[in-house]
Design an enzyme around this catalytic site. Sequence first.
Site, PDB file in Angstrom:
ATOM      1  N   GLY A 189       0.836  -1.195   0.000  1.00  0.00           N
ATOM      2  CA  GLY A 189       0.000   0.000   0.000  1.00  0.00           C
ATOM      3  C   GLY A 189       0.864   1.235   0.000  1.00  0.00           C
ATOM      4  N   CYS A 190       0.351   2.294   0.563  1.00  0.00           N
ATOM      5  CA  CYS A 190       1.073   3.562   0.622  1.00  0.00           C
ATOM      6  C   CYS A 190       2.362   3.399   1.426  1.00  0.00           C
ATOM      7  CB  CYS A 190       0.178   4.626   1.251  1.00  0.00           C
ATOM      8  SG  CYS A 190       0.979   6.218   1.432  1.00  0.00           S
ATOM      9  N   PHE A 191       3.463   3.857   0.887  1.00  0.00           N
ATOM     10  CA  PHE A 191       4.733   3.674   1.582  1.00  0.00           C
ATOM     11  C   PHE A 191       4.856   4.486   2.862  1.00  0.00           C
ATOM     12  CE2 PHE A 191       6.665   6.143  -2.269  1.00  0.00           C
ATOM     13  CZ  PHE A 191       6.156   7.358  -1.835  1.00  0.00           C
ATOM     14  N   TRP A 192       4.013   5.491   3.064  1.00  0.00           N
ATOM     15  CA  TRP A 192       4.068   6.260   4.314  1.00  0.00           C
ATOM     16  C   TRP A 192       3.833   5.350   5.517  1.00  0.00           C
ATOM     17  CZ3 TRP A 192       0.092  10.367   2.357  1.00  0.00           C
ATOM     18  CH2 TRP A 192       0.691  11.185   1.394  1.00  0.00           C
ATOM     19  N   TYR A 250      -5.679  11.463   6.241  1.00  0.00           N
ATOM     20  CA  TYR A 250      -5.178  10.146   5.798  1.00  0.00           C
ATOM     21  C   TYR A 250      -4.313   9.523   6.889  1.00  0.00           C
ATOM     22  CZ  TYR A 250      -3.070   6.460   3.038  1.00  0.00           C
ATOM     23  OH  TYR A 250      -2.650   5.228   2.584  1.00  0.00           O
TER      24      TYR A 250
END
Length: 178
Positions: A13-16, A156
């Site tokens: 998913g989102c790398f954050w 988010y």
Amino acid sequence: MMVNNETIYLGGGCFWCIETIFTQVKGVEEVISGYMGGNKEDANYNDVCSGNTGHAEVVKVVFNSCIISLSKILDIFFHVHDPTSLNRQGNDIGTQYRSVIFYSSEIQLKEIENMLLKIRDKMKSEIVTEINSLMDFFQAEDYHVDYYNLHKNQPYCSLVISPKITSFKKKFKNYLKD
């Protein structure tokens, strides 16, 4: 203490989120967000988000295997994302958010295969995580570095990433950095 650094690249998913989790893990020396697995000679956020490059958002995880095993790194990885969700994690939809692991040795590949066998029966659906050998890694732009910690109150971050961090800390409290 002996240092035996290994590197593995994980996309979930989102790398954050993945970056934030692994920066807190004891034995992890470095975590760098970036892009891997595409068919273009370069990668940047705008191009990758278009879905036309084939790249996934990944994190480069450098860890001291004398402190934490690859098996435990994989255990954490499979806990903090859904490996049965094809080309998405929650509301993040697209091939850039796919579940993927890029390994750097045959020993790592065997460990990944063993982990997949171990968790397969615990999943409600088929695991769709791609397993690939290393490809070119493109480091993400500077504004992605430590994104969560710099923007915790952004919707988010607070609605998607914070619950994953809470779950991670509860299950893996013995693996948190001091």
